[in-house]
Design a protein around this motif. Structure first.
Motif, PDB file in Angstrom:
ATOM      1  N   MET A   7      92.632  50.583 -24.032  1.00 32.85           N
ATOM      2  CA  MET A   7      94.090  51.174 -23.561  1.00 32.85           C
ATOM      3  C   MET A   7      94.508  51.249 -22.431  1.00 32.85           C
ATOM      4  N   ARG A   8      96.072  50.057 -22.560  1.00 31.62           N
ATOM      5  CA  ARG A   8      97.074  50.191 -20.892  1.00 31.62           C
ATOM      6  C   ARG A   8      97.544  51.466 -20.568  1.00 31.62           C
ATOM      7  N   LEU A   9      97.765  51.700 -19.480  1.00 31.89           N
ATOM      8  CA  LEU A   9      98.657  52.822 -18.940  1.00 31.89           C
ATOM      9  C   LEU A   9      99.295  52.504 -18.412  1.00 31.89           C
ATOM     10  N   SER A  10     100.366  52.692 -18.621  1.00 29.50           N
ATOM     11  CA  SER A  10     102.141  51.995 -18.209  1.00 29.50           C
ATOM     12  C   SER A  10     101.822  52.742 -16.317  1.00 29.50           C
ATOM     13  N   THR A  11     102.786  52.356 -15.904  1.00 26.25           N
ATOM     14  CA  THR A  11     102.938  51.826 -14.153  1.00 26.25           C
ATOM     15  C   THR A  11     103.424  52.761 -13.910  1.00 26.25           C
ATOM     16  N   PRO A  12     102.214  53.860 -12.979  1.00 26.53           N
ATOM     17  CA  PRO A  12     103.098  55.420 -12.075  1.00 26.53           C
ATOM     18  C   PRO A  12     104.356  54.775 -11.406  1.00 26.53           C
ATOM     19  N   ARG A  13     105.147  55.210 -11.547  1.00 33.37           N
ATOM     20  CA  ARG A  13     106.566  55.413 -11.062  1.00 33.37           C
ATOM     21  C   ARG A  13     106.153  55.709  -9.934  1.00 33.37           C
ATOM     22  N   TRP A  14     105.886  56.381  -9.792  1.00 29.53           N
ATOM     23  CA  TRP A  14     105.584  57.467  -8.339  1.00 29.53           C
ATOM     24  C   TRP A  14     105.035  56.315  -6.908  1.00 29.53           C
ATOM     25  N   TRP A  15     104.420  54.943  -7.373  1.00 27.55           N
ATOM     26  CA  TRP A  15     103.964  53.690  -6.663  1.00 27.55           C
ATOM     27  C   TRP A  15     105.293  53.989  -6.002  1.00 27.55           C
ATOM     28  N   VAL A  70     101.310  45.266  -7.967  1.00 27.82           N
ATOM     29  CA  VAL A  70     101.111  44.713  -9.539  1.00 27.82           C
ATOM     30  C   VAL A  70     102.399  45.647 -10.376  1.00 27.82           C
ATOM     31  N   GLY A  71     102.141  45.212 -11.500  1.00 25.67           N
ATOM     32  CA  GLY A  71     104.046  45.370 -12.326  1.00 25.67           C
ATOM     33  C   GLY A  71     105.041  44.606 -12.133  1.00 25.67           C
ATOM     34  N   GLY A  72     105.863  45.236 -12.714  1.00 26.52           N
ATOM     35  CA  GLY A  72     106.647  43.556 -13.305  1.00 26.52           C
ATOM     36  C   GLY A  72     108.044  43.406 -12.209  1.00 26.52           C
ATOM     37  N   VAL A  73     107.965  42.368 -12.040  1.00 24.17           N
ATOM     38  CA  VAL A  73     108.705  41.907 -11.104  1.00 24.17           C
ATOM     39  C   VAL A  73     109.841  40.691 -11.050  1.00 24.17           C
ATOM     40  N   PHE A  89     113.350  49.094 -26.636  1.00 22.67           N
ATOM     41  CA  PHE A  89     111.774  49.255 -26.725  1.00 22.67           C
ATOM     42  C   PHE A  89     111.878  47.945 -25.404  1.00 22.67           C
ATOM     43  N   ALA A  90     110.231  48.766 -24.509  1.00 22.62           N
ATOM     44  CA  ALA A  90     110.061  47.192 -23.985  1.00 22.62           C
ATOM     45  C   ALA A  90     108.530  47.877 -23.138  1.00 22.62           C
ATOM     46  N   GLY A  91     107.219  47.005 -23.282  1.00 22.14           N
ATOM     47  CA  GLY A  91     106.596  47.347 -22.901  1.00 22.14           C
ATOM     48  C   GLY A  91     105.909  45.877 -21.819  1.00 22.14           C
ATOM     49  N   VAL A  92     106.491  46.250 -20.759  1.00 23.59           N
ATOM     50  CA  VAL A  92     106.877  45.584 -19.643  1.00 23.59           C
ATOM     51  C   VAL A  92     105.983  47.116 -18.120  1.00 23.59           C
ATOM     52  N   GLY A  93     106.561  46.047 -16.811  1.00 26.67           N
ATOM     53  CA  GLY A  93     105.405  46.280 -16.018  1.00 26.67           C
ATOM     54  C   GLY A  93     106.856  47.386 -15.650  1.00 26.67           C
ATOM     55  N   LYS A  94     107.903  47.025 -15.521  1.00 24.18           N
ATOM     56  CA  LYS A  94     108.980  48.571 -15.306  1.00 24.18           C
ATOM     57  C   LYS A  94     109.522  48.647 -16.531  1.00 24.18           C
ATOM     58  N   PRO A  95     109.259  49.094 -17.333  1.00 24.11           N
ATOM     59  CA  PRO A  95     109.876  49.188 -19.079  1.00 24.11           C
ATOM     60  C   PRO A  95     111.741  49.872 -18.337  1.00 24.11           C
TER      61      PRO A  95
END
Length: 337
Positions: free
Chosen positions: A1-9, A59-62, A242-248
Motif C-alpha cells: 500500500m502506497r501512502l500519500s505525501t504528508p502535506r505538513w512536511w 522525497v515527493g515530486g519536484v 486526478f493524479a497519483g504523483v508526489g504532490k497531487p
C-alpha cells in the motif's frame, strides 16, 4: 500500500504536527547518518561515457522528469546520442532492460521510464552501474539519469538538483529542514548542495519569480530557473482531474491556472496503480457534472489500455528562462569528439 505525501512536511511552522515531528526526528537522524555513510564509502563506477544526474534533495515530486526530457531534447539537438537511465520505481523488472513502450507496462518498468521511452532510449536497472554500462554498450554517448543524487554507485560528469520553487500558501520546498521521515529532506540541505554542480528551480507558469530567500539558500552553486508550462491546453468542457504523483495538489493548481474547467479533483499516492474499480468510481464522480476525465502523462501511461481512450492526458514541459546557461552546463559534460 502506497501512502500519500504528508502535506505538513512542507510547512515551516514547527507547530504543525509537533508530536509527530518529535517522534520521527530520531529516525531521521539515523536515515541521514546511513545516507552519508553510504555516499562516503562507495567508490563510483565509470561507465565509459558521461553521466548527467538529475536528482533532488527531497522525497515527493519536484518535477525531475520534465527536466530530464528537456535535457535529453537539447542534447539530441546537438547531435549527441543520449540514453536515459532510471531505477524504474514502481516497476517489477530489475534490469538492466531497455524499455519498449509497445511491449512493457508501467507495472513492469515504472511509469516515468515508460512515458519517456516514447521519445528516447530508456534503460531501467536497480543496479545503476549495470544499467549505465548497458546503455553505453548500446551506443549512448551521454546518459541522463533520472534521480540518483544520493546514489553514489556511478561517476557523474554533472550533478543537477531540481528544487520545487512553489513557496505559496505556507509551503516551503524543504519544510523546516528535517530529514525523512520527520520532514521531506533526503539528506541535510548543506550536504546535498555540496555535491551538486547546479540547482534548477522549477516554477509553475503563474508564479512571477523565485523566492528571494530560496535563491539565497541556493546561491553557492549556479542557479537555473525553469517553468513548468502546458504543452497543450487542457481539454475543453467540465473535467474531473486526478493524479497519483508526489504532490497531487500541484496538478490541481496547474490545471486551474491553465484554464481548465475543473469540476472536481481526486488525489492519489505517488505511482498509484489504478484498477478497474477505482477508474469506474472516477467515471461515476464525473457523471453529475457531465465531465470528462483528465490526468497527467505519468498517470495516463499506468491506465489500462481501454481507459486510455476515455481519459485525456495533459502534458507539461519544462522551459528554461536562460537556455544559454543550460547549454553551457551541458557542453561541459559532453564527450570529446
Amino acid at each position: 500500500m502506497r501512502l500519500s505525501t504528508p502535506r505538513w512536511w512542507y510547512s515551516r511552522d514547527r507547530r504543525a504536527r509537533p508530536v509527530t515531528r518529535a517522534l520521527l526526528t530520531p529516525v531521521s537522524w539515523i536515515w541521514a547518518a546511513v545516507t552519508a555513510r553510504r555516499i562516503a564509502r562507495t567508490a563510483p563506477a565509470d561507465p565509459g561515457v558521461p553521466v548527467i544526474c538529475v536528482g533532488n534533495l527531497t522525497v515527493g515530486g519536484v518535477g525531475k522528469t520534465p527536466i530530464v526530457r528537456a535535457l535529453a531534447e537539447r542534447l539530441a539537438a546537438r547531435g549527441v546520442e543520449v540514453h536515459l537511465l532510471s531505477r524504474g520505481y514502481g516497476g517489477r523488472l530489475e534490469g538492466p532492460v531497455r524499455v519498449e513502450p509497445k511491449r512493457h507496462t508501467g507495472s513492469e518498468v515504472g511509469d516515468e521510464p515508460l512515458m519517456l521511452a516514447r521519445d528516447f532510449p530508456v534503460w531501467v536497472a536497480r543496479d545503476r552501474a549495470a544499467g549505465a554500462r548497458a546503455a553505453a554498450a548500446a551506443g549512448a554517448q551521454v546518459i541522463v539519469m533520472d534521480d540518483g543524487h544520493q546514489n553514489p554507485s556511478l561517476e557523474k560528469a554533472l550533478s543537477l538538483v531540481v528544487v520545487d520553487g512553489e513557496t505559496r500558501e505556507g509551503e516551503w520546498p524543504f519544510g523546516d529542514g528535517r530529514v525523512f521521515p520527520a520532514g521531506p529532506m533526503r539528506e541535510p540541505l548543506a550536504a546535498g548542495l555540496a555535491r551538486a554542480d547546479a540547482s534548477i528551480v522549477l516554477l509553475p507558469s503563474d508564479l512571477a519569480a523565485v523566492d528571494a530567500e530560496l535563491a539565497a539558500m541556493l546561491a553557492a552553486r549556479p542557479l537555473l530557473v525553469a517553468r513548468l508550462e502546458a504543452a497543450e491546453p487542457p481539454p475543453s468542457g467540465p473535467q474531473v482531474g486526478f493524479a497519483g504523483v508526489g504532490k497531487p495538489w500541484k496538478v490541481e493548481r496547474a490545471l486551474i491556472a491553465a484554464g481548465c474547467d475543473l469540476a472536481d479533483f481526486a488525489p492519489f499516492p505517488d505511482h498509484f496503480a489504478y484498477d478497474e474499480a477505482t477508474l469506474r468510481a472516477l467515471a461515476a464522480r464525473a457523471e453529475p457534472f457531465a465531465a470528462g476525465l483528465v490526468t497527467t502523462e505519468k498517470d495516463w501511461v499506468r491506465l489500462p489500455p481501454a481507459w486510455r481512450e476515455r481519459v485525456a492526458a495533459w502534458p507539461v514541459r519544462a522551459v528554461f528562462e536562460t537556455p544559454e546557461a543550460l547549454e553551457d552546463l551541458l557542453a561541459s559534460s559532453e564527450p570529446r569528439r
